[in-house]
Structures are given as C-alpha cells and as structure tokens.
Design a protein around this motif. Structure first.
Motif, PDB file in Angstrom:
ATOM      1  N   VAL A   1       0.850  -1.202   0.000  1.00 31.71           N
ATOM      2  CA  VAL A   1       0.000   0.000   0.000  1.00 31.71           C
ATOM      3  C   VAL A   1       0.883   1.248   0.000  1.00 31.71           C
ATOM      4  O   VAL A   1       0.604   2.223  -0.712  1.00 31.71           O
ATOM      5  N   ILE A   2       1.962   1.220   0.790  1.00 31.28           N
ATOM      6  CA  ILE A   2       2.913   2.334   0.804  1.00 31.28           C
ATOM      7  C   ILE A   2       3.506   2.542  -0.585  1.00 31.28           C
ATOM      8  O   ILE A   2       3.664   3.681  -1.063  1.00 31.28           O
ATOM      9  N   ILE A   3       3.843   1.448  -1.262  1.00 34.24           N
ATOM     10  CA  ILE A   3       4.408   1.544  -2.608  1.00 34.24           C
ATOM     11  C   ILE A   3       3.423   2.219  -3.558  1.00 34.24           C
ATOM     12  O   ILE A   3       3.788   3.091  -4.352  1.00 34.24           O
ATOM     13  N   ALA A   4       2.149   1.818  -3.482  1.00 35.70           N
ATOM     14  CA  ALA A   4       1.133   2.423  -4.343  1.00 35.70           C
ATOM     15  C   ALA A   4       0.962   3.906  -4.021  1.00 35.70           C
ATOM     16  O   ALA A   4       0.857   4.741  -4.932  1.00 35.70           O
ATOM     17  N   LEU A   5       0.942   4.253  -2.733  1.00 32.59           N
ATOM     18  CA  LEU A   5       0.836   5.660  -2.348  1.00 32.59           C
ATOM     19  C   LEU A   5       2.052   6.447  -2.839  1.00 32.59           C
ATOM     20  O   LEU A   5       1.922   7.601  -3.283  1.00 32.59           O
ATOM     21  N   GLY A   6       3.217   5.825  -2.764  1.00 31.06           N
ATOM     22  CA  GLY A   6       4.422   6.477  -3.263  1.00 31.06           C
ATOM     23  C   GLY A   6       4.351   6.731  -4.752  1.00 31.06           C
ATOM     24  O   GLY A   6       4.810   7.774  -5.246  1.00 31.06           O
ATOM     25  N   GLU A   7       3.750   5.800  -5.490  1.00 30.38           N
ATOM     26  CA  GLU A   7       3.607   5.980  -6.932  1.00 30.38           C
ATOM     27  C   GLU A   7       2.713   7.173  -7.243  1.00 30.38           C
ATOM     28  O   GLU A   7       2.937   7.889  -8.227  1.00 30.38           O
ATOM     29  N   SER A   8       1.691   7.396  -6.413  1.00 32.51           N
ATOM     30  CA  SER A   8       0.813   8.540  -6.644  1.00 32.51           C
ATOM     31  C   SER A   8       1.570   9.856  -6.440  1.00 32.51           C
ATOM     32  O   SER A   8       1.306  10.848  -7.130  1.00 32.51           O
ATOM     33  N   ILE A   9       2.524   9.865  -5.514  1.00 28.99           N
ATOM     34  CA  ILE A   9       3.360  11.054  -5.333  1.00 28.99           C
ATOM     35  C   ILE A   9       4.288  11.238  -6.531  1.00 28.99           C
ATOM     36  O   ILE A   9       4.499  12.359  -7.014  1.00 28.99           O
ATOM     37  N   VAL A  10       4.822  10.136  -7.039  1.00 25.86           N
ATOM     38  CA  VAL A  10       5.651  10.197  -8.243  1.00 25.86           C
ATOM     39  C   VAL A  10       4.838  10.771  -9.403  1.00 25.86           C
ATOM     40  O   VAL A  10       5.344  11.564 -10.218  1.00 25.86           O
TER      41      VAL A  10
ATOM     42  N   VAL B   1      -5.410  -0.830  -3.784  1.00 27.35           N
ATOM     43  CA  VAL B   1      -4.290  -0.441  -4.641  1.00 27.35           C
ATOM     44  C   VAL B   1      -4.798   0.147  -5.953  1.00 27.35           C
ATOM     45  O   VAL B   1      -4.270   1.153  -6.450  1.00 27.35           O
ATOM     46  N   ALA B   2      -5.844  -0.464  -6.521  1.00 24.13           N
ATOM     47  CA  ALA B   2      -6.399   0.045  -7.775  1.00 24.13           C
ATOM     48  C   ALA B   2      -6.928   1.464  -7.605  1.00 24.13           C
ATOM     49  O   ALA B   2      -6.747   2.317  -8.482  1.00 24.13           O
ATOM     50  N   GLY B   3      -7.587   1.729  -6.477  1.00 24.11           N
ATOM     51  CA  GLY B   3      -8.091   3.070  -6.223  1.00 24.11           C
ATOM     52  C   GLY B   3      -6.973   4.101  -6.175  1.00 24.11           C
ATOM     53  O   GLY B   3      -7.106   5.212  -6.706  1.00 24.11           O
ATOM     54  N   ILE B   4      -5.851   3.730  -5.561  1.00 23.31           N
ATOM     55  CA  ILE B   4      -4.707   4.646  -5.498  1.00 23.31           C
ATOM     56  C   ILE B   4      -4.155   4.911  -6.896  1.00 23.31           C
ATOM     57  O   ILE B   4      -3.843   6.053  -7.254  1.00 23.31           O
ATOM     58  N   VAL B   5      -4.045   3.859  -7.710  1.00 19.56           N
ATOM     59  CA  VAL B   5      -3.507   4.008  -9.069  1.00 19.56           C
ATOM     60  C   VAL B   5      -4.408   4.907  -9.911  1.00 19.56           C
ATOM     61  O   VAL B   5      -3.924   5.776 -10.653  1.00 19.56           O
TER      62      VAL B   5
ATOM     63  N   ALA C   1     -11.552  11.772  -8.287  1.00 22.86           N
ATOM     64  CA  ALA C   1     -12.283  11.470  -7.045  1.00 22.86           C
ATOM     65  C   ALA C   1     -12.762  10.026  -7.010  1.00 22.86           C
ATOM     66  O   ALA C   1     -12.894   9.435  -5.935  1.00 22.86           O
ATOM     67  N   GLY C   2     -13.007   9.431  -8.185  1.00 22.35           N
ATOM     68  CA  GLY C   2     -13.506   8.058  -8.221  1.00 22.35           C
ATOM     69  C   GLY C   2     -12.524   7.051  -7.667  1.00 22.35           C
ATOM     70  O   GLY C   2     -12.904   6.091  -6.996  1.00 22.35           O
ATOM     71  N   GLY C   3     -11.224   7.268  -7.928  1.00 20.28           N
ATOM     72  CA  GLY C   3     -10.222   6.373  -7.368  1.00 20.28           C
ATOM     73  C   GLY C   3     -10.217   6.427  -5.852  1.00 20.28           C
ATOM     74  O   GLY C   3     -10.082   5.390  -5.174  1.00 20.28           O
ATOM     75  N   VAL C   4     -10.376   7.632  -5.293  1.00 23.24           N
ATOM     76  CA  VAL C   4     -10.479   7.776  -3.843  1.00 23.24           C
ATOM     77  C   VAL C   4     -11.714   7.045  -3.334  1.00 23.24           C
ATOM     78  O   VAL C   4     -11.683   6.382  -2.285  1.00 23.24           O
ATOM     79  N   GLY C   5     -12.822   7.148  -4.087  1.00 21.11           N
ATOM     80  CA  GLY C   5     -14.044   6.454  -3.692  1.00 21.11           C
ATOM     81  C   GLY C   5     -13.866   4.946  -3.644  1.00 21.11           C
ATOM     82  O   GLY C   5     -14.346   4.281  -2.709  1.00 21.11           O
ATOM     83  N   VAL C   6     -13.175   4.389  -4.631  1.00 17.27           N
ATOM     84  CA  VAL C   6     -12.908   2.945  -4.647  1.00 17.27           C
ATOM     85  C   VAL C   6     -12.076   2.557  -3.428  1.00 17.27           C
ATOM     86  O   VAL C   6     -12.350   1.547  -2.759  1.00 17.27           O
ATOM     87  N   PHE C   7     -11.055   3.350  -3.119  1.00 16.89           N
ATOM     88  CA  PHE C   7     -10.203   3.087  -1.955  1.00 16.89           C
ATOM     89  C   PHE C   7     -11.030   3.099  -0.673  1.00 16.89           C
ATOM     90  O   PHE C   7     -10.906   2.198   0.176  1.00 16.89           O
ATOM     91  N   ILE C   8     -11.865   4.110  -0.504  1.00 22.29           N
ATOM     92  CA  ILE C   8     -12.639   4.258   0.733  1.00 22.29           C
ATOM     93  C   ILE C   8     -13.646   3.120   0.881  1.00 22.29           C
ATOM     94  O   ILE C   8     -13.815   2.567   1.986  1.00 22.29           O
ATOM     95  N   LEU C   9     -14.311   2.742  -0.196  1.00 23.09           N
ATOM     96  CA  LEU C   9     -15.271   1.636  -0.116  1.00 23.09           C
ATOM     97  C   LEU C   9     -14.564   0.316   0.188  1.00 23.09           C
ATOM     98  O   LEU C   9     -15.094  -0.522   0.935  1.00 23.09           O
TER      99      LEU C   9
END
Length: 403
Positions: free
Chosen positions: A210-219, A288-292, A326-334
């Motif tokens: 999960v950290i790796i995926a979050l890091g990719e979003s920062i990249v 992970v998909a939501g973060i991507v 916003a949809g990716g955030v929604g997938v993550f939250i659900l």
C-alpha cells in the motif's frame, strides 16, 4: 543469524517472523510495474483503456500475492528462496517493460502481449513449484496446489494466450475473463493446505505494498509537472495532492490496517487463512487500484496546471479523467469500509457515504477548475478521515465493557 548450512535450504518461518530485506528488495520491481500501469492508462484515458489497465494491475497483483503468501511460510532471505525471488524479479521486470504496449503492440520486435503472458505464466509456475518444494510432506498443501493449477492457473493462462491473438475490446474482455476465473478458482480451492504462519508478517507485507502504491501517486504528481517551470499553482496542486495521499495513508494505517492485523492474530487454522484471503488478497486489490486511478487523476491535474500554453487555470478535467480523480479515492474508501466490515464486523456509514460520494463526484469535477477540484478533494478526504476517526472511537467505547 542463519548458518551456512541453513542458507542452503528453505527455512520455515515462525509466529514472530517479520518482513525481511530480501522481500523489500523484491518489491522494487513492483514500484516500476505500478508506475507503468498508471502510464498505460494516462496514454489513452478512455473507459476501455482504464478497464485494460485494471486488468493488467490485477494480474500483477496476483504475481505479488503469490510470493507474499510463500514468504510468510518460508524465509525469503535463506536457501534457494532468494534465488527464486531474484528470478521472479527478472521476469516481472520484463512484464513491466511490456505494459505500455500490451494493448497496442509497436511494430517490429517481440510481441509485447505474448511476452507479458508467457512471463506471467512463468511467475505462477515458479510459485507453485516453490510452494511444493517448501513442504515436501504436506499432503493437504500438495492437494491444494494441484487444484490451484487445474482451476486457477491453466484455464486463465489459456485465455490469456488466446487474448494475445486479439485486439481492442475483444482482448480486454478475454483477459478480464481470465482474471475472473483466476480469482474465482482460488476461492473454489478453499483454505485447506494454505496457512498464515505469522500474522504480523502478513499484515506488514501488505501494508508495504500500500505504501508503494501511495508512493507511486506522489511520483505521478512530479511526472505531471516534469519539464515545466515551477509556479504558485503547481506548488498549490502538489500540496493538495500530498494531502489527499496523507489522508488515504492515515485512513489505512490508523483505522483499517490495525484492526485487520489484530483480527488475523486472534484467529487460527483455516479461519485465519480465509480472513487473510478475503481481507488481504481480495480486498486489498481495490485499495491499490483506487490509489492508481487517483494517481492518474492527480497527474492530469498537475499537467494542466503546469502547461499554461495549452490550458487555462479555470479549465476543468475532461472525460474519464474527471471521474478518476475522485472516483479512485471512492474505490479506496469503499474497499476500506469492506475490510473493516470483514475484520471487525463494524459498518462505517461515514466511509460508505463518503466513498459513494467520491464515485459520483466526477460530474462535479468536470465542471470546476481542475486545481479547485483537487483542493476540494483534499479537504473532503481530510474531513472524512477525521469524522471516521471520531465515530470509530465512539463505537469502540460503546462496545468495551463498563466497570
């Protein structure tokens, strides 16, 4: 410390086993793989390409999960296991190189879809063989491995090979069918034979991805402004994007991950295995998909903000990218709400309503300036995390026994 003799054979893990440096090294190739998936969707942000990107991510996720399970029962830094990990890293690196061309093969050279599928099959084969060798006398595990090969490896691999001969919607749908069969096949094989030796290791392992995926979003934020002069709107957009990522981090690591690990530790046997399968193998994929998907949206926002020659600051996101932000955030939250329900048996109205709201917010994002949309999303995620923290704390106090 392992002796030379121990390093020459596979070493079983114990209940107190933690993530090894070898596994962190193994994850490096998946950093690149996730970045490639975001680039695949960003190159042609249509509904078909978005679906295709999720299919590729699901296949890569399966490659990672296979060895997260194996590394929980056999030490990854001793014996032939490390050699296997390095071999898998090489194969996954090749897979990552083919991702940009997996649906649009460039003329000349090797067939990118075929190389992708053959390498994916090699990873699955290495996993089954390594698991078999790791427990030579475990008949229950061997029976499960045979069922896995028959239900969750051979049929999906055949469909993936067929998909290599197709293109466009047909290829994506055939590969999607392979993913569905693969995941459903694992569910049908049951929990007998599989085991989670160290709950702490298993939870930590998935927390790191999960950290790796979050890091990719920062990249993705940095990639979006690459080559452009730094400006105040860029700094504001980067700060808002980081705030979104920080909110998702806090939601997972402070409110979701701890409950999941605690519950996994409480259970034993097949009950523990089923919880690990449902919570980590299945429900962490939409996390992970939501973060991507969110990374795709943030990358486009920062690009529009930086490219003042082609975009005005008051221009909104267009097309599917407006939903992705916003949809990716929604997938993550659900997905987080589903994990909380599966592990703690608690429903979170705040997370469910917040996730559904984010899924529906694409219509609004498409009407307001992109930078404003990102800022509002950052504020919404921050408020939702704080609200969930308060309501979850109140729920725990009500459930705790009174003196």
């Amino acid at each position: 410390m392992a002796t030379g003799r121990e390093r020459s054979r596979m070493i079983a893990t114990g209940d107190d086993h933690r993530v090894t440096p070898a596994e962190l090294f193994f994850d490096l190739v998946f950093v690149y793989a996730i970045t490639q998936v975001t680039a695949l969707m960003a190159a042609d942000p249509t509904a078909l390409r978005m679906l295709g990107g999720i299919v590729v991510l699901a296949l890569l996720w399966w490659c990672w999960c296979c060895f997260a399970w194996l590394g929980n029962v056999v030490r990854a830094d001793t014996g032939p296991m490390f050699a296997v990990l390095v071999a898998v890293m090489a194969v996954v690196l090749i897979v990552s190189l083919t991702v940009p061309e997996v649906y649009d093969d460039a003329p000349g050279g090797l067939s990118a879809p075929l190389v992708f599928v053959l390498c994916y099959g090699a990873v699955r084969l290495l996993h089954l063989v390594s698991y078999w060798i790791s427990s030579p006398g475990d008949e229950a595990l061997h029976a499960t491995l045979r069922r896995t090969a028959l239900l969750s490896v051979v049929p999906p691999f055949t469909l993936l090979l067929i998909g290599c001969t197709l293109s466009g919607l047909a290829q994506v749908l055939v590969w999607l069918g392979a993913v569905v069969i693969d995941y459903f096949g694992i569910y049908l094989t049951g929990s007998s034979g599989w085991r989670v030796a160290s709950p702490g290791h298993f939870a930590e392992r998935h927390g790191l991805i999960v950290i790796i995926a979050l890091g990719e979003s920062i990249v993705a934020i940095g990639v979006g402004v690459s080559g452009f002069a730094i400006s105040t709107p860029i700094l504001a957009g980067a700060a808002a994007g980081l705030l979104v990522v920080a909110g998702l981090w806090r939601l997972y690591f402070r409110h979701i991950g701890e409950h999941a690990e605690h519950r996994l530790t409480e259970l034993t046997g097949d009950d523990r295995t089923r919880l690990a399968r449902d919570t980590y193998t299945f429900l962490h994929l939409p996390l992970v998909a939501g973060i991507v998907v969110t990374a795709l949206g943030m990358k486009k926002v920062l690009h529009q903000v930086a490219d003042t020659e082609h975009y005005d600051l008051d221009e909104p996101l267009h097309g599917l990218v407006a939903w992705a932000l916003a949809g990716g955030v929604g997938v993550f939250i659900l997905a987080a709400a589903a994990i909380l329900l599966r592990t703690a048996g608690r429903r979170s109205p705040a997370l469910v309503l917040g996730g559904l709201g984010c899924l529906c917010a694409g219509a609004v994002v498409a009407l307001i300036p992109a930078l404003l949309a990102l800022a509002l999303l950052a504020a919404a995620v921050t408020g939702l995390v704080l609200l969930h923290g308060r309501t979850a704390g109140a729920a725990v106090e009500e459930e705790s026994p009174k003196d």
